[in-house]
Design a protein around this motif. Sequence first.
Motif, PDB file in Angstrom:
ATOM      1  N   ALA A   1       9.705   7.913  13.381  1.00  0.00           N
ATOM      2  CA  ALA A   1       8.167   7.254  13.843  1.00  0.00           C
ATOM      3  C   ALA A   1       8.013   7.667  15.278  1.00  0.00           C
ATOM      4  CB  ALA A   1       8.666   5.474  14.066  1.00  0.00           C
ATOM      5  N   ARG A   2       8.838   8.213  15.949  1.00  0.00           N
ATOM      6  CA  ARG A   2       8.693   8.850  17.009  1.00  0.00           C
ATOM      7  C   ARG A   2       8.093  10.054  16.951  1.00  0.00           C
ATOM      8  NH1 ARG A   2      13.230   7.918  22.042  1.00  0.00           N
ATOM      9  NH2 ARG A   2      13.220   5.569  21.816  1.00  0.00           N
ATOM     10  N   ALA A   3       8.340  10.831  15.922  1.00  0.00           N
ATOM     11  CA  ALA A   3       7.715  12.136  15.699  1.00  0.00           C
ATOM     12  C   ALA A   3       6.005  11.814  15.067  1.00  0.00           C
ATOM     13  CB  ALA A   3       8.251  12.764  14.477  1.00  0.00           C
ATOM     14  N   LEU A   4       5.792  10.547  14.807  1.00  0.00           N
ATOM     15  CA  LEU A   4       4.641  10.027  14.288  1.00  0.00           C
ATOM     16  C   LEU A   4       3.722   9.534  15.381  1.00  0.00           C
ATOM     17  CD1 LEU A   4       5.264   8.779  10.970  1.00  0.00           C
ATOM     18  CD2 LEU A   4       4.181  11.156  11.263  1.00  0.00           C
ATOM     19  N   GLY A   5       4.374   9.374  16.599  1.00  0.00           N
ATOM     20  CA  GLY A   5       3.582   8.853  17.632  1.00  0.00           C
ATOM     21  C   GLY A   5       3.885   7.489  17.783  1.00  0.00           C
ATOM     22  N   ILE A   6       4.680   6.570  17.250  1.00  0.00           N
ATOM     23  CA  ILE A   6       5.105   5.553  17.098  1.00  0.00           C
ATOM     24  C   ILE A   6       6.353   5.101  18.006  1.00  0.00           C
ATOM     25  CG2 ILE A   6       5.161   3.294  15.827  1.00  0.00           C
ATOM     26  CD1 ILE A   6       4.308   4.850  13.240  1.00  0.00           C
TER      27      ILE A   6
ATOM     28  N   ASP B   1      28.688  -7.826   7.393  1.00  0.00           N
ATOM     29  CA  ASP B   1      27.359  -7.779   7.879  1.00  0.00           C
ATOM     30  C   ASP B   1      26.802  -7.281   8.971  1.00  0.00           C
ATOM     31  OD1 ASP B   1      26.282  -9.589   5.588  1.00  0.00           O
ATOM     32  OD2 ASP B   1      27.450 -11.281   6.438  1.00  0.00           O
ATOM     33  N   LEU B   2      27.701  -6.455   9.629  1.00  0.00           N
ATOM     34  CA  LEU B   2      27.176  -5.718  10.942  1.00  0.00           C
ATOM     35  C   LEU B   2      26.054  -4.611  10.347  1.00  0.00           C
ATOM     36  CD1 LEU B   2      30.544  -4.757  12.500  1.00  0.00           C
ATOM     37  CD2 LEU B   2      28.645  -5.788  13.646  1.00  0.00           C
ATOM     38  N   HIS B   3      25.425  -4.480  11.450  1.00  0.00           N
ATOM     39  CA  HIS B   3      23.950  -3.725  10.674  1.00  0.00           C
ATOM     40  C   HIS B   3      23.277  -2.982  11.836  1.00  0.00           C
ATOM     41  CE1 HIS B   3      21.271  -2.936   7.650  1.00  0.00           C
ATOM     42  NE2 HIS B   3      20.250  -3.559   8.028  1.00  0.00           N
ATOM     43  N   ALA B   4      22.501  -2.062  11.643  1.00  0.00           N
ATOM     44  CA  ALA B   4      21.385  -1.362  12.539  1.00  0.00           C
ATOM     45  C   ALA B   4      20.141  -1.460  11.813  1.00  0.00           C
ATOM     46  CB  ALA B   4      22.049  -0.154  12.916  1.00  0.00           C
ATOM     47  N   TRP B   5      19.271  -1.572  12.605  1.00  0.00           N
ATOM     48  CA  TRP B   5      17.805  -1.485  12.120  1.00  0.00           C
ATOM     49  C   TRP B   5      16.894  -0.993  12.921  1.00  0.00           C
ATOM     50  CZ3 TRP B   5      20.318  -6.176  13.273  1.00  0.00           C
ATOM     51  CH2 TRP B   5      19.824  -6.781  14.330  1.00  0.00           C
ATOM     52  N   PRO B   6      15.771  -0.239  12.651  1.00  0.00           N
ATOM     53  CA  PRO B   6      14.908   0.028  13.678  1.00  0.00           C
ATOM     54  C   PRO B   6      13.627  -0.784  14.004  1.00  0.00           C
ATOM     55  CG  PRO B   6      14.175   1.057  11.418  1.00  0.00           C
ATOM     56  CD  PRO B   6      15.587  -0.066  11.249  1.00  0.00           C
ATOM     57  N   GLU B   7      13.284  -0.985  15.243  1.00  0.00           N
ATOM     58  CA  GLU B   7      12.046  -1.627  15.673  1.00  0.00           C
ATOM     59  C   GLU B   7      11.109  -0.731  16.134  1.00  0.00           C
ATOM     60  OE1 GLU B   7      14.426  -5.726  17.085  1.00  0.00           O
ATOM     61  OE2 GLU B   7      13.927  -4.480  18.581  1.00  0.00           O
ATOM     62  N   LEU B   8       9.676  -1.276  15.708  1.00  0.00           N
ATOM     63  CA  LEU B   8       8.756  -0.447  15.919  1.00  0.00           C
ATOM     64  C   LEU B   8       7.606  -1.218  16.821  1.00  0.00           C
ATOM     65  CD1 LEU B   8      10.160   1.472  14.170  1.00  0.00           C
ATOM     66  CD2 LEU B   8       7.719   1.819  13.059  1.00  0.00           C
TER      67      LEU B   8
ATOM     68  N   ASP C   1       8.561  17.589   9.473  1.00  0.00           N
ATOM     69  CA  ASP C   1       8.004  17.801   8.301  1.00  0.00           C
ATOM     70  C   ASP C   1       7.860  16.659   7.480  1.00  0.00           C
ATOM     71  OD1 ASP C   1       7.506  20.363   9.237  1.00  0.00           O
ATOM     72  OD2 ASP C   1       9.012  21.520   8.260  1.00  0.00           O
ATOM     73  N   THR C   2       9.161  16.258   7.236  1.00  0.00           N
ATOM     74  CA  THR C   2       9.596  15.124   6.266  1.00  0.00           C
ATOM     75  C   THR C   2       8.518  13.921   6.739  1.00  0.00           C
ATOM     76  OG1 THR C   2      11.814  15.634   5.864  1.00  0.00           O
ATOM     77  CG2 THR C   2      11.069  13.688   5.323  1.00  0.00           C
ATOM     78  N   ALA C   3       8.424  13.514   8.148  1.00  0.00           N
ATOM     79  CA  ALA C   3       7.594  12.530   8.602  1.00  0.00           C
ATOM     80  C   ALA C   3       6.268  12.616   8.160  1.00  0.00           C
ATOM     81  CB  ALA C   3       7.891  12.476  10.199  1.00  0.00           C
ATOM     82  N   GLN C   4       5.763  13.907   8.496  1.00  0.00           N
ATOM     83  CA  GLN C   4       4.358  14.023   8.080  1.00  0.00           C
ATOM     84  C   GLN C   4       4.137  13.942   6.596  1.00  0.00           C
ATOM     85  OE1 GLN C   4       1.686  14.594   9.935  1.00  0.00           O
ATOM     86  NE2 GLN C   4       2.818  14.325  11.771  1.00  0.00           N
TER      87      GLN C   4
END
Length: 761
Positions: free
Chosen positions: A500-505, A533-540, A430-433
């Motif tokens: 992003a996956r929920a939106l088809g990406i 500086d350890l970090h996590a980030w998404p990639e599309l 719901d939040t993604a939409q």
Amino acid sequence: MALTELRRPASPAGRTVPTGRTAPTEPARSRGPLPIREYAWRRMLLLAVTMLLALAGFHVVLSEVSWWIVGALFILLVLVTTTLVRQFSRPAWLPTVAGAAVGLVGLTVGYAADTALLGIIPSPETLARFGRLTSEAWGEIAVQTIPASPEVSIVFLIASSCVVLALVGDLTLRIAPALTALPILTLLVVPVAVHPDIADALWYVLAGVGYLALLRIGRRRTSAPSVIVLGAVIVLGSFLVPSVLPSVEQSADQTASGGVATGVNPLINLGDDLRRGAPVTAVTYTTSTDQGMYLRLATLDDFDGRSWSPTLIAPTTRNSIARFPEPAGLTSAVARKRVSASVEVGGIQGRWLPVPYPASKVSGADGNWFWEPEGLSVRSADSNVGGQKYTVDFLAVKPDLAQLRAANTSADVSKSYLSLPAELPQIIRDTAQQVAGSAGTNYDKALALQDYFRSSLFTYSTTAPVAQGYDGTGADVVAEFLQKKAGYCVHFASAMAIMARALGIPSRVAVGFQPGQPSLQDGTTVFTVSTHDLHAWPELYFAGIGWLRFEPTPGRGELPDYSDPAAVDQQPTDSGTAAATSEPSASPVPSSAAGRDLPTDQAGSTSTGAARGGVDPVPIVLLSLLGILLAGALTPAAARTVVRWRRERAIADGRDPAANAWAEVRDTARDHGWLAPDTETAREFAARLSMVLAEDGDRIAGFRGRVESSAYGRPDAAPLRLHELRAIRRAIAGSVAPRERLRAVFLPASLLARVRFDPDA
């Protein structure tokens, strides 16, 4: 547990013998007295001991001892049941069925009582629970470092495996004792298959001795040579068989003070590393453009609903870091620029090499390194990243606005990057939409998600998720995060990737380092990256462009250039730059671990001992049961004593005395009925302890100070003494009634929490 006495009529029911006539001789099928199976109990007990010795070899891959206690209980439960039933019944199949039934009931009571009929009869929901626990166990094994924590799912996998192996052991013991090598060898193979270098030979030798003794029961002396040969085969085979199997990676030990160990999945301990006190320099680097760069450790593409994990391949020389393949999805129409960087690794340990994405070449790194097909991460099976110095060439990809907005199809990428669990909380969809569903292109949807997380609605915090109990990356955690709106990079990256996956990406999560802090040294811009500086980030993924980084974490990292559509539309494109970039290379062939076949059972004949009149097996059975019960009652106390002894020996040897002392005090408190959560610091616990034990306040304060100085003070600080630890233990024990002290000795809560199948242990 009551035993039902079985009685048989002296003659078949309904038959009489006429007067003056002799009763006819019974046919061969007539039931006589039950035969006493010679050596049955001795063989069973020796098989159980040998299997428990083989199971003890797991200590190199699993921490604590609760898993061994659980496995031992199920092995004894099944073997005692099958032997008892065999002594008092005729059908050959009944002991196996009874043992399997008892084992199933035990698993049901221990792990799924709430789904069973009357709490003991398995239902379809019970079996579904077992399936989920098994799946979770393999997921935990895939992401944990060695030694792994015995989570409930892993302990269940051990318990269920012990039930099956005990049944196999009972069958082989009846058919031919030599075949008991099958379950024993199965247990011995596991640690060696994980990593041959960490196997403890002591347990292999003891198991081999037990196996030889098992074969000697009821044998003539002339059979000794064959027994020795078989024993040698099982011991040597447990070492040789795994040599043909793919190895499981073991994370490097954390040797640098204050540094981090990346492990198999660097995402697991990222939160703990960010919450460390003083940062430690992890990496320094310079680039040919004097611009900062994100350094990737691992790419996490597999999401099972509970956590993100990397897809790993077996080490291979084909994936040489001297030449990387073209990054997935990147076409020649997209502008790119070649960049080189010189990297020096500092206070981190592990098997992942920090590199930018997409790398095209790495030179100068010591050891055996190879690139992973998913994400082009660089990994090693036997080399350590600490102290490495190397040069890396990579591409700075610069798509234009038209390319970004045209990239809506994902037909050229695996559907696994869109995979989501069926039970995904509705708040995520719901939040993604609501946030991005109305955007016209995947690019605009990605920007909408990024802007949403970086807005004033969300707060960056490394402590809020821990304090409020929703730390992690699973779907349920993300659902809670979307409500609480406070977290750190792990939560933001996971949330954006799942939405992003929920939106088809197509999406994935990368773990590594932010660009760090620049400084000018001798006219050169040098970037210093710390453990903070350890970090996590998404990639599309965008068709024709490939994988692009986004930065949803507020106040952290750097936004990519394409985050501003207006700026992207104004940037010049150079089609000439797009040509002749990275040299093409052959696509890697995915490796798969070949399956292995265990030896097949061969039919063997065995004769039962002749029936012996006048021999009553009941006293032997009762004594054996009494011995088993006594051993079971003393096992927790003995195991807790061993844990305490190992910690005290470590303190005496100066091996991490603060951690061992604090762990022992915390477990002692738990044994005596105190609350001692893992999230509580030594200072906080000492404050609570002092309020109850006021007369020992000075001693407690001194001990707390010694622990803190040992952990964080100068190397030459006064060492922690065992008598101080023991004094605190006595003070805690003296605060409770004698009954509670006895319970702490024989039923230590710190040890038995997992035996009681408590997922919060």
